[in-house]
Structures are given as structure tokens and as C-alpha cells.
Scaffold this motif. Sequence first.
Motif, PDB file in Angstrom:
ATOM      1  N   THR A 200     -12.766   9.024 -21.837  1.00 14.67           N
ATOM      2  CA  THR A 200     -13.545   8.904 -20.558  1.00 14.67           C
ATOM      3  C   THR A 200     -13.963   7.438 -20.244  1.00 14.67           C
ATOM      4  O   THR A 200     -14.518   7.151 -19.294  1.00 14.67           O
ATOM      5  CB  THR A 200     -14.645   9.857 -20.274  1.00 14.67           C
ATOM      6  OG1 THR A 200     -15.684   9.470 -21.189  1.00 14.67           O
ATOM      7  CG2 THR A 200     -14.204  11.226 -20.584  1.00 14.67           C
ATOM      8  N   SER A 352     -15.222  10.767 -16.272  1.00 18.17           N
ATOM      9  CA  SER A 352     -15.888   9.574 -16.627  1.00 18.17           C
ATOM     10  C   SER A 352     -17.510   9.746 -16.117  1.00 18.17           C
ATOM     11  O   SER A 352     -17.602  10.515 -14.977  1.00 18.17           O
ATOM     12  CB  SER A 352     -15.332   8.238 -16.222  1.00 18.17           C
ATOM     13  OG  SER A 352     -13.980   8.317 -16.645  1.00 18.17           O
ATOM     14  N   MET A 362     -12.539   1.986 -17.438  1.00 17.54           N
ATOM     15  CA  MET A 362     -11.370   3.283 -17.645  1.00 17.54           C
ATOM     16  C   MET A 362     -12.261   4.318 -16.723  1.00 17.54           C
ATOM     17  O   MET A 362     -13.168   4.819 -17.223  1.00 17.54           O
ATOM     18  CB  MET A 362     -11.342   3.367 -18.933  1.00 17.54           C
ATOM     19  CG  MET A 362     -10.743   2.313 -19.583  1.00 17.54           C
ATOM     20  SD  MET A 362      -9.899   2.809 -21.435  1.00 17.54           S
ATOM     21  CE  MET A 362     -11.499   3.068 -22.102  1.00 17.54           C
ATOM     22  N   THR A 364     -11.516   8.185 -15.852  1.00 18.75           N
ATOM     23  CA  THR A 364     -10.739   9.561 -16.391  1.00 18.75           C
ATOM     24  C   THR A 364     -10.973  10.751 -15.195  1.00 18.75           C
ATOM     25  O   THR A 364     -11.905  10.837 -14.979  1.00 18.75           O
ATOM     26  CB  THR A 364     -10.878   9.769 -17.746  1.00 18.75           C
ATOM     27  OG1 THR A 364     -10.517   8.672 -18.735  1.00 18.75           O
ATOM     28  CG2 THR A 364     -10.063  10.916 -18.110  1.00 18.75           C
ATOM     29  N   ALA A 390      -4.817  11.265 -21.398  1.00 16.14           N
ATOM     30  CA  ALA A 390      -5.889  11.251 -22.285  1.00 16.14           C
ATOM     31  C   ALA A 390      -6.098  12.687 -22.929  1.00 16.14           C
ATOM     32  O   ALA A 390      -6.462  13.562 -21.805  1.00 16.14           O
ATOM     33  CB  ALA A 390      -7.222  10.816 -21.894  1.00 16.14           C
ATOM     34  N   ARG A 399      -6.236   8.605 -17.601  1.00 12.51           N
ATOM     35  CA  ARG A 399      -6.923   7.751 -17.632  1.00 12.51           C
ATOM     36  C   ARG A 399      -6.373   6.448 -16.769  1.00 12.51           C
ATOM     37  O   ARG A 399      -5.347   5.873 -17.050  1.00 12.51           O
ATOM     38  CB  ARG A 399      -7.201   7.128 -18.920  1.00 12.51           C
ATOM     39  CG  ARG A 399      -8.138   6.293 -19.356  1.00 12.51           C
ATOM     40  CD  ARG A 399      -8.148   5.890 -20.857  1.00 12.51           C
ATOM     41  NE  ARG A 399      -7.182   5.031 -21.068  1.00 12.51           N
ATOM     42  CZ  ARG A 399      -6.697   4.723 -22.252  1.00 12.51           C
ATOM     43  NH1 ARG A 399      -7.496   4.983 -23.392  1.00 12.51           N
ATOM     44  NH2 ARG A 399      -5.745   3.901 -22.517  1.00 12.51           N
TER      45      ARG A 399
END
Length: 424
Positions: A200, A352, A362, A364, A390, A399
Motif C-alpha cells: 500500500t 493506502s 504509491m 493502492t 499487489a 498499485r
Amino acid sequence: MQRREFIHHLSGGFGALIFRHERLARLTQLEAFDGDKNDERYWLLVRDQFPLTRERTYLNTGGLGASPYVVIDAVVSKMNELERISETGHSEQLWASVKQKAATLLGCEAEELAYTRNATEGINIVCNGLPLKRGDEVITTTHEHVGNAVPWLARQKRDGIAIKLFEPSAKSARGNFDRIERLISKRTRVISVPHATTTTGQVLPVKEIAALAKAKNLWFFIDGAQTAGMLNFNLHDIGCDAYATSGHKWLLGPKGTGLLYVRKDMLDTIQALEVGAYSDKSHDLQTGELTLHPTAQRYEYGTVSTPIFVGLGAAIDFLMKIGMDSVWARDAALSTAFCNGLQEIPPVEILSPLNQAERSAMITFKMKNIEYLKLQSFLAEKYKLRTRGAGEGGVNALRISWHIYNSFEEVNRVLEGVKEAAKL
Ligand SMILES: Cc1ncc(COP(=O)(O)O)c(C=O)c1O
């Protein structure tokens, strides 16, 4: 194919000459830019420094970073120089100069850095080099990348150490700190966690964890594959014992490069198990004398590719010229815009952290109406987006990585694709 790419594909001298001339002019333009770095024109100039195709949108820097021309040129030029005379180009002076750049970027001393081929090699050096015995416990997360899972699993199998897992909570940094603290027992020896999780992109509170490890007399290792070249931090300030990263992700260096930081006073604790030429200060087979190199160079051995480490130095120069504060500001602005946009699309579930202070570049997410690998294929086919699934820790989500060659236009394009997918 765009004009520049077409020229790049022309074989032989003339095309290459035009191309070189054009890209040098673009580099000069970037270096001459003296406006505000919030200005989109600056980032368009940055984008022009990369051969990265515009035929698809690249959103997988967490997997592999694209190198700019200056890096490719540095590698090719060193390779041409060395191949002409067939020499390795090994030079402790040259290595020290590249390590000095990396040390400035990471906030440590050059003597505390070893070259590796990737983050996983650094992780292996730490995992296998620590003096652990049967029953000793290592704390890590359920979200580990294979690179920080398999070395510890192998050591568990070989030496009978025990791995203790906690599930990282994207809700609060404090929550993660507490989860680690709760796992500490009399047998705990090591905390080994990522700086930012591969799943995440959550940034763990590494400074607080380092203080906890110190207070409990534990070793603290950070898997930094996802943060060098993205976040601006200082390893001495964090206070970890060791940190390993890749050169080929956010640092934008040549593929097959990595860096391992081992704090000076940990060099004799983390044993150099794989050694050879350059690992030693002196040795004598007749007398049995062996003195390891006084620096982290003790973890390096044998012939290495000088061109790729020169390329890594060029990549660090490139990022430092932009400035790590500006790099992170840009990555954060793009990922925040994306995260905000995602929140307005109903079937989307963002994994995330929503708290920006705990988020990396990043993001997610998954969607209630479509399985993540199907979503990935849909976005690849219909919108030409290169994303990464992911699957670690059963996260099963998509992701998206945002770095300096990405743009707000691309943020909108991805959001458009996700909105379309929401109708499926
Ligand atoms: C958190 C983490 N650790 C380790 C790795 C492995 O990196 P490398 O391929 O450079 O060994 C990755 C790669 O994605 C990662 O995300």
C-alpha cells in the motif's frame, strides 16, 4: 511512434547524432530553468530527459524506475571507454566518489555504504550476517515483498529462528508502532520492516521504531527498496542499524544496482559472509592473517560492473539537481491528486493511508465490481496504463506509482480509466 523515438530507432550515426544534439539541448533547457518548480513547464522539461515511451503511461516505478538519458549516456560512455582497453575500471577512488553522492542523498557516511546488485542482496547480507541462534525472534509485517520474506524464511528453516508477523494498519502509524511493541518478547532480536510497504506504500514510523529498538536492545533493519529517491530522509537521523535499497527503482539508476547502509558501529556485528577481492584490507594465506576492509566495502567482492555504478552516480546527480525536496513534493502532489480523485469514484476502496503524512507516492486500491487483475488488464488494454498488481499479504489490489516523469494529465487519464471500469 513519436518523432524523437523514430529518430532514436534510426540505425547508425546521423540519427544518433541528431538525437544526441537534441537531448543535450533539452538538458541545457532544464538546467537553465530558473522559475518556480511548481510550474508545470519545469516538469515537462524533466519528462523530456527520459526516453520512456509516451505510447503507454508508466505507473510502475515501485517495480522499476525509468532511467533518464544522462544515466544511459554515463553507462554507455564508461562502457565504451573500458571496452576499448578491456579493463574493469575498478578504482577505489571512483567508488568512493559515487558512494559520497549516495551518502549525501541518504544522510550517512560513504564508508557506511556497500554496492549491491539490488535491495534483496543487501537484505541477504543483513539477514544472514546477524549473529542469530535457534529460537531468536525477528519481527516483520505480513505485507513483505518476497525480497524481505524469503531471506528470513530461509534463515528460519536453516537456523531455527522464529518470524513474528504483524499486519500493518493503514489507519495509523501509532497503531503499527503498538503492534510491533506488543510482539516484542525476551527472544526478540531483530525488527525488519519496510520503510514504505510494497503493498500500500504506507510509510512506517521508522524513527520511532528505531528508538523502540534501541530502548529494547534490538537490531533494527529497514528494507528501503521503496523510499530512496522518493522520500527525503536522513539515515543517521532515523537511527536504524542497516538499510538496503535498490538503485533501479525511485533512484532511476541502471538495472542491477543497489546500496546497503550499515551503521559504522554495526560493521563488526553484521558478518561479511561472502567475501573476496576488495572485502579485505589485507590477507596472507601463509600466515592465515585476514583483516577485513574497515568500511562497508567488506560486503563487496570480485569483479563488478563499473559502468552501472557510474550510471548510479549520474542518477543521483540528476535527482540532486532537481532537489530531493522538489522530487518528493512532485511525487506527493501527483499521488495526492490521484488519491483525492479515487475517493470520488464509488466502487473504489483505497488501501493506502488516507492520512498524507503516512503515505508514499504509491497508491493502492481495489474495486468492488471488478477483480484486481481484470482491472489491471482492462486499464492496460483500453487505456495503455502500466500498473502493478499487489498480491502480497492477500492485499489483492492495484498499485499505482507516481514519480517525476508523470503528470497531472496522466492522473486524469488513470481516473478516467477507473471511472470507466466502475461501470463494468
Ligand atoms: C519493499 C521491497 N523490498 C524489496 C524489493 C526487491 O527489490 P530488488 O529487486 O531491488 O531486490 C522490492 C521490489 O519491489 C520491494 O518493494
